[in-house]
Each structure stands twice: as structure tokens, then as C-alpha cells.
Scaffold this active site. Structure first.
Site, short mmCIF file in Angstrom:
data_model
loop_
_atom_site.label_atom_id
_atom_site.label_comp_id
_atom_site.label_asym_id
_atom_site.label_seq_id
_atom_site.Cartn_x
_atom_site.Cartn_y
_atom_site.Cartn_z
N ARG A 1 68.32 -52.97 4.36
CA ARG A 1 68.82 -54.34 4.22
C ARG A 1 69.44 -54.39 2.82
O ARG A 1 70.32 -53.61 2.52
CB ARG A 1 67.67 -55.33 4.43
CG ARG A 1 68.11 -56.74 4.66
CD ARG A 1 66.96 -57.67 5.06
NE ARG A 1 66.01 -57.92 4.00
CZ ARG A 1 65.00 -58.78 4.08
NH1 ARG A 1 64.81 -59.49 5.17
NH2 ARG A 1 64.17 -58.96 3.06
N TYR B 1 65.80 -81.14 33.72
CA TYR B 1 67.07 -80.45 33.99
C TYR B 1 66.83 -79.20 34.83
O TYR B 1 65.86 -78.48 34.61
CB TYR B 1 67.70 -79.98 32.67
CG TYR B 1 68.29 -81.09 31.83
CD1 TYR B 1 69.28 -81.93 32.33
CD2 TYR B 1 67.87 -81.28 30.53
CE1 TYR B 1 69.83 -82.93 31.55
CE2 TYR B 1 68.41 -82.27 29.73
CZ TYR B 1 69.39 -83.10 30.25
OH TYR B 1 69.93 -84.07 29.48
N MET C 1 66.48 -81.67 24.94
CA MET C 1 66.68 -81.68 23.49
C MET C 1 65.71 -82.62 22.78
O MET C 1 65.19 -82.30 21.72
CB MET C 1 68.14 -82.09 23.18
CG MET C 1 68.55 -81.82 21.77
SD MET C 1 70.18 -82.47 21.40
CE MET C 1 71.22 -81.50 22.43
N LYS D 1 61.07 -69.72 0.36
CA LYS D 1 62.43 -69.86 0.91
C LYS D 1 62.38 -70.67 2.21
O LYS D 1 61.32 -70.85 2.80
CB LYS D 1 63.04 -68.48 1.13
CG LYS D 1 62.24 -67.59 2.06
CD LYS D 1 62.79 -66.18 2.10
CE LYS D 1 61.96 -65.31 3.01
NZ LYS D 1 62.67 -64.22 3.60
C1 LIG Z 1 61.91 -59.81 0.04
C2 LIG Z 1 60.77 -60.59 0.61
N1 LIG Z 1 59.58 -60.52 0.00
C3 LIG Z 1 58.52 -61.20 0.47
C4 LIG Z 1 58.60 -61.98 1.60
C5 LIG Z 1 57.38 -62.73 2.07
O1 LIG Z 1 56.93 -62.27 3.30
P1 LIG Z 1 55.58 -62.86 3.93
O2 LIG Z 1 55.90 -64.25 4.36
O3 LIG Z 1 55.28 -61.96 5.07
O4 LIG Z 1 54.56 -62.84 2.86
C6 LIG Z 1 59.82 -62.06 2.27
C7 LIG Z 1 59.92 -62.87 3.49
O5 LIG Z 1 60.48 -62.52 4.48
C8 LIG Z 1 60.93 -61.35 1.76
O6 LIG Z 1 62.13 -61.39 2.37
#
Ligand SMILES: Cc1ncc(COP(=O)(O)O)c(C=O)c1O
Length: 392
Positions: free
Chosen positions: A151, A280, A327, A53
Site C-alpha cells: 500500500r 421492495y 433506504m 480517522k
Molecule cells: C496505518 C494504520 N495504523 C493503524 C491503524 C489502526 O488499526 P486498528 O483499528 O486495527 O487498530 C490503521 C487502521 O486501519 C492504519 O491504517
């Protein structure tokens, strides 16, 4: 004017992120061997889900997907529909799981595109079932059980009515059931083990018959490293293949090393006098004549916003950041590096000579985590993939 309107390719910006593909492949093969050792002990093969992701934590999702799948991963996970579509458009052929919750419109798209998503309540299950009927296509889903992260997911004490609702829907195929640890990478595993106990309370110590064949998964990198009894059917790893550990205290795997460096070049050099200020807010005042270098990278590129903190590497030597970074620029003191010249290479994160700046060092400057630093590196910094260990 667009980039493609220029007669020649644009010259490389002297500020970039370098991804070392050789080290990545090395990391992946070490992790794969480590998994095989664990599998041999557990007698049950554990699947590997590559969490890519947020552009694989800033490393480039498509490149990371290709490499991890070659190394043995069989599932990919992202956090948004757009991220899943990017992989599909790049012709990545692997199942893609999208973390989190999806809106009704997104669910329709997920079913059309064969993405796996989460169904975490009964009403949503019936909605997905209906959509599946309209589209004449079964939805592939996982259920997230919230065992203490508070969550996403259904609270562990309320999971079975949702599971039963999902089982009652013909157009839903439940493929997996998971949970997520809140503290798997700390020394104290009490809460992680409690979360696992809650998860097992739902699935049944010996796995309820109804869940036969489903992929049960709980572990992120911290869990993979330190909770072998929690690996179950699949582990979800994001940070480890990048050569970065989630914390200082979890198990180490010999040979893993970071694959990302952040580099720039000296864009200007000037001499300042005692009493002159830098940047700055005039946060730095020279006490003696100093030689300083201006680097064309700032907080707009994702470098943490600092004042008189942190350093970069030039000719293998640390050059402290002076004043507040802007920046698009930061100033460093190179008085002790007399050989430094304009357009010399500067390592902002990574290795130069026998010195190394780790992502954790940058995170510590502003009291954050390495995940935050890596994902904040702006798209303004081109990602350059090197397949050799020689400097680019
Ligand atoms: C649901 C879930 N599983 C796995 C992971 C992977 O975590 P990591 O990068 O610590 O392996 C994440 C990342 O935040 C996650 O949100």
C-alpha cells in the site's frame, strides 16, 4: 431552513447512535493498565497513538481524541487533512499524524498547521525541503516502509536511499519510521513476523545510529494484542478502545466491551394476512397472519442492505427483519412480542436485556468487516454521548 432557524432545538430523531462514555473510559483504563504491564516486561515505555480517522470509526473524532489523550495517548492519527484540521479547530493539543500520501497543496497546509505527514520518496523529500524553506518552517515527517502490505510507503529493499535523501534536507525533521501489518490479527503470524524481519532489516537489529531517537512503530490493534515483540516505540490503535476486536482469534483483554449502540423506535405497527408481501421486490411473503413493526432506519443510515436476514431487539427479544430493508425503513416481525407498542425503543446494534447484537453480527450479514459497518453509519444518525449507564 436551517436547524438553527427553529425557535426550539429540533426534537431528537428516533434513530441514533449512542456512545457510552463510561464504558469508553473503562476500556481506556483497562488498555492503559495492559500497556503498563507490557512496558514493565519490555523495560521500554511504548507510546500510544490513538487512530481516530474517519470520525474515529464513526464514534466522533473530537470526543475520542479528548478521552484517549486523558487516558494516556500522546499522539493522534487521522487519514485526511480535513480530519486533522477538525481536531486542531476543536483545540485538541497533541501531535497529529496524517496517514497516506499528501498532494503538494496539502503538504504546504501541513507545514503551516504543524501536522506530521509522510515522506516516502526522495523527490518528494526535496520538494518538501523547498516548501519548508519558502515557509521558513521545518516539516515534521515520518517515513513508511512497505514491508509487504503493498500500500503506502517505500519498499523495504529501497528504503535507505530515501532515508538518506530525507537526512540531507535541512528543512525536514524525521520524527518516525513505521510499517503496517497486513495480517496481524490472524492466528498464523508467519507473514506478520516476516514483515517485522524486513522492517528490522532496514532499521538494523540494534537500530542504526542514524535512527537514534526516532519513533519506530509497526503495530495496529492486532499487533498490539498479539505481537508484543513488535511494539517498539509506539503502537497505533483504532478499534480496541471502541471495545471491538479486529478478529475472533486475537488476545482478549478482560472487561473490554463495545461503546457504540445503534437504536431506533417503532414508528408504525400493522397486521398483515397470510399471502401479503413485505417491502421492495416482495422478498417476504407471510405464511400466516403476522404483526409487524416499521422502524425508521434503513440502508441510507448505514444499516447493511439485507433481505430476510438479521434481527433487532425489542423488549429484550429478537425481532427478525423481514423483506428487504429500504433506504429509510425496515420491517421486523413482532408477532412473538405482543407487548410491543408504537415508539418503544429498538436496539439495532448493542445490548437490550440479556441479548446483544455485536457489530461483527451485522458485518457477517453482508460478508464484511466490523470497520466497514461502523464507518458506514451515516451522519444522518445523530451521535448521542451518554455519561451514565442508564438508558437515555
Ligand atoms: C496505518 C494504520 N495504523 C493503524 C491503524 C489502526 O488499526 P486498528 O483499528 O486495527 O487498530 C490503521 C487502521 O486501519 C492504519 O491504517
Amino acid at each position: 431552513m436551517r436547524k438553527s432557524d427553529f425557535a426550539n432545538p429540533l426534537p431528537h430523531r428516533p434513530a441514533w447512535v449512542e456512545i457510552n462514555l463510561i464504558q469508553l473510559r473503562h476500556n481506556l483504563s483497562i488498555i492503559s493498565e495492559d500497556m503498563q504491564r507490557h512496558n514493565a516486561q519490555d523495560h521500554a515505555p511504548v507510546r500510544w497513538c490513538a487512530v481516530i480517522k474517519d470520525n474515529a470509526y464513526g464514534h466522533g473524532a473530537v470526543a475520542m481524541a479528548r478521552e484517549t489523550l486523558l487516558a494516556g495517548a500522546s499522539y493522534l492519527a487521522v487519514a485526511t487533512l480535513e480530519e486533522a484540521i477538525e481536531l486542531q479547530e476543536a483545540k485538541i493539543r497533541a501531535p497529529i499524524l496524517i496517514f497516506g500520501e499528501r498532494s503538494a497543496q496539502e503538504i504546504e497546509e501541513c507545514i503551516r498547521c504543524d501536522f506530521t505527514f509522510f515522506v516516502n520518496d526522495a523527490a518528494q523529500a526535496h520538494h518538501v525541503d523547498q516548501l519548508g524553506r519558502q515557509l521558513e518552517k521545518k516539516a515534521m515527517v515520518h517515513l513508511e516502509i512497505d514491508t509487504g502490505m503493498s500500500r503506502y510507503g517505500v519498499r523495504w529493499t529501497e528504503a535507505w536511499p530515501v532515508l538518506d535523501a530525507i537526512f540531507s534536507c535541512d528543512m525536514i525533521q524525521l520524527e518516525g519510521v513505521m510499517t503496517h501489518f497486513a495480517m496481524s490479527d490472524e492466528l498464523d503470524k508467519t507473514f506478520a513476523n516476516e514483515q517485522l524481519r524486513r522492517f528490522k532489516e532496514v532499521i538494523g537489529e540494534a537500530r542504526s545510529e542514524k535512527l537514534a531517537g526516532k519513533i519506530l512503530h509497526t503495530c495496529n490493534t492486532g499487533g498490539y494484542l498479539d505481537l508484543p515483540h513488535a511494539h517498539l516505540d509506539m503502537v497505533r490503535m483504532g478499534i480496541l478502545p471502541l471495545g471491538v476486536y479486529p478478529s475472533k482469534v486475537c488476545r482478549r483483554i478482560e472487561g473490554l466491551s463495545p461503546i457504540m449502540s445503534v437504536k431506533t423506535k417503532i414508528a408504525a405497527i400493522k397486521n398483515i394476512e397470510a399471502g401479503d408481501t413485505v417491502g421492495y421486490g416482495m422478498r417476504y411473503r407471510a405464511e400466516s397472519p403476522r404483526r409487524i413493526a416499521v422502524l425508521p432506519m434503513g440502508y441510507g443510515d448505514g444499516y447493511p442492505r439485507v433481505r430476510n436476514a438479521g434481527h433487532v431487539l425489542i423488549h429484550g427479544q429478537p425481532a427478525p427483519i423481514i423483506g428487504g430493508n429500504a433506504m429509510d425503513a425496515m420491517m421486523v416481525d413482532i408477532t412473538d412480542i405482543p407487548q410491543a407498542r408504537i415508539w418503544d425503543e429498538v436496539v439495532v446494534m448493542g445490548k437490550q436485556g440479556d441479548q446483544e447484537i455485536f457489530v461483527h453480527d451485522l458485518a457477517a450479514l453482508i460478508g464484511t468487516v466490523s470497520y466497514d459497518v461502523m464507518t458506514k453509519l451515516s451522519i444522518r444518525l445523530p451521535r448521542v454521548y451518554s455519561s451514565s449507564n442508564a438508558p437515555l
